[in-house]
Motif scaffolding. Sequence first.
Motif, short mmCIF file in Angstrom:
data_model
loop_
_atom_site.label_atom_id
_atom_site.label_comp_id
_atom_site.label_asym_id
_atom_site.label_seq_id
_atom_site.Cartn_x
_atom_site.Cartn_y
_atom_site.Cartn_z
N LEU A 1 -3.39 -4.23 -0.73
CA LEU A 1 -2.26 -3.09 -0.99
C LEU A 1 -1.37 -2.88 -0.17
O LEU A 1 -1.73 -2.73 1.17
CB LEU A 1 -2.89 -2.00 -1.64
CG LEU A 1 -3.49 -2.03 -2.97
CD1 LEU A 1 -4.01 -0.54 -3.46
CD2 LEU A 1 -2.67 -2.60 -4.21
N PRO A 2 0.08 -2.82 -0.22
CA PRO A 2 0.92 -2.53 0.85
C PRO A 2 0.72 -1.10 1.21
O PRO A 2 0.32 -0.27 0.76
CB PRO A 2 2.31 -2.77 0.23
CG PRO A 2 2.26 -2.61 -1.10
CD PRO A 2 0.60 -3.06 -1.27
N ILE A 3 0.99 -0.75 2.67
CA ILE A 3 1.13 0.55 3.19
C ILE A 3 2.44 1.06 2.68
O ILE A 3 3.36 0.44 2.93
CB ILE A 3 1.01 0.42 4.86
CG1 ILE A 3 -0.27 -0.12 5.14
CG2 ILE A 3 0.96 1.87 5.32
CD1 ILE A 3 -0.50 -0.50 6.44
N LEU A 4 2.18 2.10 2.36
CA LEU A 4 3.54 2.97 2.05
C LEU A 4 4.20 3.75 3.37
O LEU A 4 3.26 4.19 3.96
CB LEU A 4 3.46 4.00 0.90
CG LEU A 4 2.72 3.52 -0.49
CD1 LEU A 4 2.65 4.94 -1.35
CD2 LEU A 4 4.03 2.64 -1.14
N ALA A 5 5.21 3.51 3.66
CA ALA A 5 6.01 3.91 4.81
C ALA A 5 7.05 4.91 4.54
O ALA A 5 8.04 4.38 3.92
CB ALA A 5 6.35 2.91 5.58
#
Length: 162
Positions: A7-11
């Motif tokens: 899953l992508p990292i939310l930034a």
Amino acid sequence: MDTDGELPILAIRLQIGADMLYWLANAADPAIWAMLDAWHAAGRMAVAAQFDNGRMFFVDKEYTKGPALRALRQRVASANLQTSTREFMQSAGEALLSGQLASRATSDIPSVASVRHVQGCTVCTETTGRILVPLEVAVSSACDLLIPESLARLVPPRQPAH
């Protein structure tokens, strides 16, 4: 931030002049989605940072969930929370400590060609803890964004226009 197959990292980013602050959030964490839902309902988001020298920032701005975030939420629904959290901690830790986050940072302000200093931290919740590293390993001081249970009091609902 994209990670390899995970899953992508939310930034969440905040640029002040040529300085960039990042809060990295676990996309599988239900508390993160509760925060994003509260921001969306209020039509505003809020972030705060406190530094070793005692200086504090509190910033709020308009917020709405875009199509990409709504699609990610659908993808997250089938993810294993424990596995995704472990992968997030590893990926976020690597991004913060390896200099990868700083090397990828670009300016959000047209009149500022590049960022000169990048500082990041993880968003801590009951599910996603802190990344703790020995002081001699840390490249810069860390910050933590803690999501309190009383989030609704931090971001008041949007008032209808008259």
